[in-house]
Design an enzyme around this catalytic site. Structure first.
Site, PDB file in Angstrom:
ATOM      1  CE1 TYR A 149      -3.668   2.535   0.591  1.00  0.00           C
ATOM      2  CE2 TYR A 149      -2.378   3.297   2.461  1.00  0.00           C
ATOM      3  CZ  TYR A 149      -3.428   3.467   1.583  1.00  0.00           C
ATOM      4  OH  TYR A 149      -4.234   4.576   1.702  1.00  0.00           O
ATOM      5  CG  ASP A 244       6.036   3.645   0.654  1.00  0.00           C
ATOM      6  OD1 ASP A 244       6.342   4.370   1.625  1.00  0.00           O
ATOM      7  OD2 ASP A 244       4.864   3.454   0.289  1.00  0.00           O
ATOM      8  CE  LYS A 276       2.197   4.814   8.486  1.00  0.00           C
ATOM      9  NZ  LYS A 276       0.850   5.245   8.870  1.00  0.00           N
TER      10      LYS A 276
END
Length: 441
Positions: A149, A244, A276
């Protein structure tokens, strides 16, 4: 503190009813709705250290840590003090600031990137990295892996993991066919599929993007040498390799997922994305890479990217403070805590004869309710989600908050002390029995 077993959830239920009247599904990110596990999502009113408190006053040990960012725990006093100071000076200027320079320097020091551009979300980071790759190569085709994702960017939602997998929704609904057609989706950890894709489409491939250590279908580590193979294959065909690290960056290790293999094997991605942890709990993300590639971005080059809140002084202050406090000792503590919990999960699920496998990526881990190790999204999908739902609710009822999906990673923080870990360990025997009773495979 009040364990959830002795208290009501009436306030959360009332808030959820109100939310559904004004927000699709009652939530602002789909997995929060508890659709995959059933029941009422808990509305959290405060958090401190390793603990969450909901609207009914129930306390939970937190094992999602805001899906990764709370490396140090919630409401860390040093981070709060730094943020309060930043807020006192103003919340947004729309101009360059010193904290964004300092945070960029910290990221460059920890990773192989040479230049960094800040954005406000992980989705924005991957979207911008894809645009940069296309602009730098003059090509359009993107290669990704099923189960990875990379945010809700049109070309990257095809066979995405995370909430898309949890809710079993069509990953390309609302995405134009022309956009989806520019994405090749391959099975993860499959070298032959990668070679075949580049053999057939090499001159059209702008980039290959992958999670450094996939965590959005549960933790599915790359096979030994797989990331190095991807980097080499991209280089051989003139495509860019995008790693990523929105989830793993500064979370899996001090150097992120790259620290688990790239730093050891000697390969370097062309571009990387972050989020994050680097925002310290605030909406902040970044993408970066080689200086020559990043020079294609405006104002130096022709690839346009901009954002009013990019490099926000409050968010960059929170992120900078978090990274400076994330010392090698902190990562050693996270490793030890994660090891203790993993070992206990295995012990109690084995005792209850529940099929399972625990997989790790540095300080991150997840539990699959199936017999065999998971190597790709197809195998991740072959797990007993009914057993996980029963396990989840038993833990929740005993005051432990797990991801409300079998396709997510578990996270610990530096604030998970003996008291917090003890509650987790005490809750596991009953949860294992619940999973054994509810197993649907």
């Amino acid at each position: 503190m009040t364990p959830a077993t002795t208290a009501t959830t009436a306030a959360s239920e009332a808030l959820f009813d109100r939310a559904r009247a004004v927000t699709p599904g009652g939530v602002n990110s789909p997995v929060r709705a508890f659709n995959a596990v059933g029941g009422t999502p808990r509305f959290i009113t405060s958090a401190s250290g390793a603990w969450l408190t909901d609207a009914d006053g129930n306390d939970y040990v937190d094992l999602i840590c805001s899906w990764g960012p709370m490396l140090l725990g919630h409401a860390h006093p040093d981070v709060q003090a730094a943020v309060a100071g930043a807020v006192a000076r103003g919340t947004s200027y729309g101009t360059p600031t010193e904290p964004e320079v300092e945070l960029a320097e910290e990221i460059v020091a920890r990773t192989p990137v040479e230049r960094v551009r800040f954005v406000s979300s992980g989705t924005e980071a991957t979207m911008s990295a894809i645009r940069l790759a296309r602009g730098a190569t003059g090509r359009d085709l993107v290669v990704k892996f099923a189960g990875c994702y990379h945010g809700h960017v049109d070309p990257l939602l095809a066979e995405a993991g995370s909430g898309v997998a949890t809710l079993a929704v069509p990953g390309t609904s609302g995405v134009p066919a022309t956009s989806a057609a520019e994405t090749l989706v391959l099975p993860y950890n499959d070298r032959e599929a990668v070679l075949a894709a580049f053999e057939a489409h090499g001159p059209r491939i702008a980039c290959l993007i992958t999670e450094a250590m996939p965590g959005n279908m549960g933790i599915v580590p790359p096979a030994p040498g797989f990331n190095a193979f991807l980097a080499e294959t991209c280089r051989a065909h003139g495509a860019l390799f995008i790693s990523d690290e929105v989830m793993t960056g500064f979370r899996a290790t001090e150097q992120g997922g790259w620290g688990l293999d790239g730093a050891i094997e000697g390969w370097v991605p062309d571009l990387m994305t972050f989020g994050k942890v680097m925002g310290g709990g605030f909406p902040a993300a970044a993408f970066g890479g080689r200086a020559d590639l990043m020079a294609h971005l405006a104002p130096e080059g022709p690839v346009y990217q901009a954002g009013t809140l990019s490099g926000n002084p409050v968010a960059t202050t929170a992120g900078l403070t978090t990274l400076r406090l994330a010392t090698p000792e902190v990562y050693a503590q996270l490793d030890a805590t994660a090891h203790t919990i993993r070992a206990a999960v295995t012990e109690h699920l084995q005792a209850a004869s529940v099929p399972h496998v625990v997989q790790t990526a540095g300080t991150m881990f997840s539990v699959f309710f199936r017999d065999e190790p998971v190597r790709d999204f197809a195998e991740a999908s072959q797990q007993d989600t009914a057993a996980y739902a029963a396990f989840f609710h038993s833990m929740l009822d005993q005051g432990v908050y797990l991801p409300p999906s079998a396709y997510e990673a578990w996270f610990v923080s530096a604030a998970h002390d003996e008291r917090a870990v003890s509650r987790i360990l005490d809750a596991l025997p009953a949860a294992a029995v619940a999973a054994a009773t509810a197993g649907g495979l």
